[in-house]
Structure formats: structure tokens, C-alpha cells
Design an enzyme around this catalytic site. Structure first.
Site, PDB file in Angstrom:
ATOM      1  N   SER A 136       0.805  -1.223   0.000  1.00 34.86           N
ATOM      2  CA  SER A 136       0.000   0.000   0.000  1.00 34.86           C
ATOM      3  C   SER A 136       0.842   1.279   0.000  1.00 34.86           C
ATOM      4  CB  SER A 136      -0.920   0.016   1.230  1.00 34.86           C
ATOM      5  OG  SER A 136      -1.805  -1.079   1.211  1.00 34.86           O
ATOM      6  N   ILE A 353     -25.265 -21.253   6.752  1.00 35.79           N
ATOM      7  CA  ILE A 353     -26.627 -21.750   6.523  1.00 35.79           C
ATOM      8  C   ILE A 353     -26.596 -23.041   5.702  1.00 35.79           C
ATOM      9  CG2 ILE A 353     -28.748 -21.264   5.217  1.00 35.79           C
ATOM     10  CD1 ILE A 353     -28.469 -18.341   6.181  1.00 35.79           C
ATOM     11  N   HIS A 354     -25.657 -23.134   4.759  1.00 36.46           N
ATOM     12  CA  HIS A 354     -25.535 -24.334   3.932  1.00 36.46           C
ATOM     13  C   HIS A 354     -24.974 -25.521   4.700  1.00 36.46           C
ATOM     14  CE1 HIS A 354     -26.232 -21.663   0.495  1.00 36.46           C
ATOM     15  NE2 HIS A 354     -26.316 -22.720  -0.273  1.00 36.46           N
ATOM     16  N   GLY A 355     -24.420 -25.278   5.887  1.00 32.23           N
ATOM     17  CA  GLY A 355     -23.856 -26.375   6.659  1.00 32.23           C
ATOM     18  C   GLY A 355     -22.726 -27.056   5.911  1.00 32.23           C
ATOM     19  N   GLU A 379      -7.921  -2.454  -4.218  1.00 31.26           N
ATOM     20  CA  GLU A 379      -8.059  -0.996  -4.187  1.00 31.26           C
ATOM     21  C   GLU A 379      -7.863  -0.430  -2.780  1.00 31.26           C
ATOM     22  OE1 GLU A 379      -8.117  -1.806  -6.983  1.00 31.26           O
ATOM     23  OE2 GLU A 379      -9.648  -0.959  -8.262  1.00 31.26           O
TER      24      GLU A 379
END
Length: 401
Positions: A136, A353-355, A379
Site C-alpha cells: 500500500s 446456513i448451507h452447513g 483498491e
């Protein structure tokens, strides 16, 4: 059209453009994105489709063959494209940063030479600031451009070029000491050079080598590369704007556009993660009912949707600020910071949530889980954004004592 992430005050033309892009994403990108991503394959047919839609000329003025649309229109299109596959939005991002820099800072000859071909998608843009040892710290750039008669000779190694292989025009930031005596502040002795090259890898023109693609955890498909300059000779008329010493400011202006773009990408990826999470939660059953009916999952969905909405609103505000001609580094920094952080969190919640299935490459959320981290550093890292935000806040709220 989903209820989330709606934008008030759009014109009929803007709504028509967005509807066309969303239809393209649903039909041409989503069905193939995961397969192409797993193969790390450049999406040639998708890019050709974007070219036919005129998206490579979206923000380029009509006098140069573009559509002359605003940054807001562009950002909303990027949001839609990133919802389909973030890598595709990366392909057009660097192209538009270079086009924007040419439009704002280029000489008339440079605009006339490049912008019509960029609008048509015949010339693809990339831009290059970073180097292997600087991260940076842009002021620490070591690549140099030395005047030699009516040319400049460029030497140095650049890093993290999106579109490094497929592009044919690269805006490269180098140190140039001509007219800037020793002791001049580093940012006042930098110049942007417009480097034309052949697409591909290896030696793409005398003195310029693109070694090959960097193998990445995510953000696949799009080529990310190094760029090595060894005695690369550039005509003096390829100094952006025709004068040395302005490169840092030109690049920072372009990066503000890029930060709005990264915020838009974060919004798009987060939207897709929410869509996947809320859909799966209604299909997956545990303890005799869909998991969406369990309070714990509803809390997650509520938090995810709120983050999607908040990030979108901040991104739109940053784009509109830039379109108004006002300084927007504060708004762009806030939008990029918030959208990238919220994107990571929404994607992780959708993954949870999909486990166990979220860990399977058969499910799209696995791809998003690997893509989201790139937005945390692209960026400018979160820490860089917070530095920008903090300094601007102290300017605005300076203590009067």
C-alpha cells in the site's frame, strides 16, 4: 427483481440498461460461472457478450463512441455483474479506470487515439501501481522512467495487474525525476505512462514481459499478472496528460472510481450470497420443518439483508458524489470499507446456513467464499480505507480551540 438494493431516482434509460444487464447475468453468466471458475478459464464468450452490449464504452463520452453514462450507472451494472461472477466485473473495472483517467487527464490526441477503440472493446485497459515490495506504500515505488531524447526508457517490476495478459493498454505508474530535483516529495515525482502492448504472455513487446498468470485462491478466470520492464522505450507523447510529475494524482483519481467499483462488487457478491442462503434455508428441513422457520436462521437472514441494503446505499451515495464533481474520497473509502467487510460477513453467514454442503464444490456458495476475501484488499485494504476516512473526518471536524 428483488426487493433489496433498489435505487431511487433512476432514469428510464438507467433502468433499461440495468434490466438488460441483469437479464444477461441470469442467462449468460450464472449458469456457467462456477464451472469456468473451477477451471480458471477466461470467460471469452461472456466478455464478447459484454462487448456486444456496449458495456466497455458505458462511461466513455458519446463523442468517442461510448454511451456517456454516469459512474452511478456503471457501478450499478458492476453490482449486477458481480452478482453473477465477480471475476467478470474485474475484467471491466481496470478497463474503465484507464478510460476514466484518459477522459479526465489525457491530452486530446491521447483521448482520440484510445477512447473510441476502448469504447468498442477493441483495446482493453489495465493499470499498474503496485510492486512486489511496496504493497500500500505507493510513495515507495522504485520503477523508473528516464527521458532519452524524444522517448522515455522504463525499468522495473510491477505486481498484481488485473487483465495483465488480456489487456492491450496499460497505465503504469513510475518514478520520473525529470524536472523534479532531489528532495522533491515522492508523490510529486511520479508519472503515468500509457504502455501499448500485444495481448498474451511472455515478451509482449521489446523490453516488456508478462510472465504468466498468478495462481490465486479465488478471483479466477480473470488474469492477474506481474509486469517486467527492462529497457522498455515509450514515446514522450505517451505520458498521460503530456507532463511528468502528475501521475500520483491521476492514479488516485482513478482509484476513487475503482473503490466505488469494489464497493459495487461487494454489494453484488453479498446479494448473491443472500439469495443462495435464503433459498437454501427454505429447502433444507431439520426437526420437521424448513430451517428458515428456525429463529436462529431468521436472525441470520435479517442481519444479512440489512447489510446488503446498507452497503448498497453507501455505494450509491459514493457514486453520486463523484458524478456531482465533488470530492468523494471520504464516501468512496467508507463505501469500499463497509461493502467489502459486509460482503465477507454475508457470504460467511450464507456458508454457515448451507452447513456441510457449503464446503462442497457442487454448491455455488463455495466459490463465493473464496472470492469475497479479495475485496478486503483490492483498491486498498480496510486499514488504508480507515486511514483515509480518519484523516478526512479530522479535516471536516477540526477542533476550533
Amino acid at each position: 427483481m428483488s426487493r433489496l438494493a433498489q435505487t431511487a431516482g433512476l432514469t428510464d434509460i438507467q433502468r433499461e440498461i440495468l434490466a438488460t444487464v441483469r437479464d444477461f447475468v441470469d442467462k449468460e453468466i450464472l449458469p456457467v460461472a462456477t464451472e469456468l471458475e473451477h477451471r480458471d478459464e477466461y470467460p471469452t464468450r461472456i466478455v464478447d457478450g459484454l462487448k456486444e452490449l456496449g458495456l466497455f464504452g458505458l462511461m466513455i463520452p458519446e463523442e468517442y463512441g461510448g454511451l456517456g453514462e454516469s459512474l452511478l450507472t456503471y457501478a450499478l451494472c458492476v453490482e449486477e455483474i458481480a452478482r453473477g461472477w465477480m471475476s467478470v466485473s474485474g475484467i471491466i473495472n481496470t478497463h474503465f479506470i484507464v478510460a476514466y483517467m484518459l477522459k479526465r487527464h489525457g491530452t486530446e490526441e491521447q483521448r482520440a487515439t484510445f477512447l473510441p477503440r476502448m469504447a468498442a472493446g477493441e483495446v482493453r485497459g489495465a493499470f499498474s501501481m503496485s510492486e512486489p515490495g511496496l504493497g500500500s506504500d505507493v510513495a515507495a515505488i522504485t520503477s523508473k522512467g528516464i527521458r532519452d531524447g524524444d522517448s522515455y526508457v522504463l525499468n522495473g517490476q510491477k505486481m498484481w495487474l488485473t487483465n495483465g495478459g488480456t489487456s492491450s493498454l496499460v497505465a503504469v505508474l513510475c518514478r520520473s525525476d525529470e524536472g523534479h530535483p532531489e528532495g522533491t516529495a515522492p508523490h510529486r515525482s511520479m508519472t503515468t505512462f500509457l504502455v501499448e502492448k500485444e495481448p498474451g504472455f511472455g515478451e509482449v513487446r521489446p523490453g516488456l514481459t508478462i510472465p504468466g498468470k498468478i495462481d490465486k485462491m479465488g478471483y479466477k478466470g480473470v488474469d492477474t499478472t506481474e509486469l517486467i520492464m527492462d529497457g522498455l522505450r515509450i514515446p514522450a507523447n505517451r505520458v498521460l496528460g503530456g507532463a511528468t510529475g502528475r501521475g500520483f494524482y491521476q492514479m488516485m483519481d482513478g482509484v476513487e472510481v475503482g473503490r466505488v467499483n469494489v464497493a459495487a462488487r461487494g454489494c453484488g457478491v453479498a446479494q448473491r450470497a443472500f439469495e443462495l442462503g435464503v433459498s437454501y434455508a427454505q429447502q433444507r428441513h431439520t426437526f420437521g420443518k424448513p430451517i428458515a422457520e428456525h429463529q436462529a436462521i431468521q436472525f441470520k437472514l435479517a442481519e444479512m439483508a440489512t447489510k446488503v441494503e446498507a452497503a448498497h446505499a453507501m455505494m450509491v451515495n459514493a457514486a453520486r458524489k463523484k458524478d456531482s464533481g465533488e470530492r468523494n474520497d471520504l464516501e468512496a473509502g467508507m463505501a469500499k470499507y463497509l461493502a467489502s467487510e459486509y460482503c465477507k460477513e454475508v457470504v460467511e453467514d450464507a456458508f454457515r446456513i448451507h452447513g456441510g454442503y457449503g464446503f462442497s464444490k457442487e454448491y455455488e456458495i463455495e466459490r463465493l467464499y473464496r472470492e469475497a476475501p479479495m475485496l478486503l484488499i483490492g483498491e486498498g485494504t480496510a486499514e488504508i480505507q480507515k486511514m483515509i476516512i480518519g484523516r478526512r473526518l479530522l479535516e471536516e471536524y477540526r477542533f476550533q480551540g
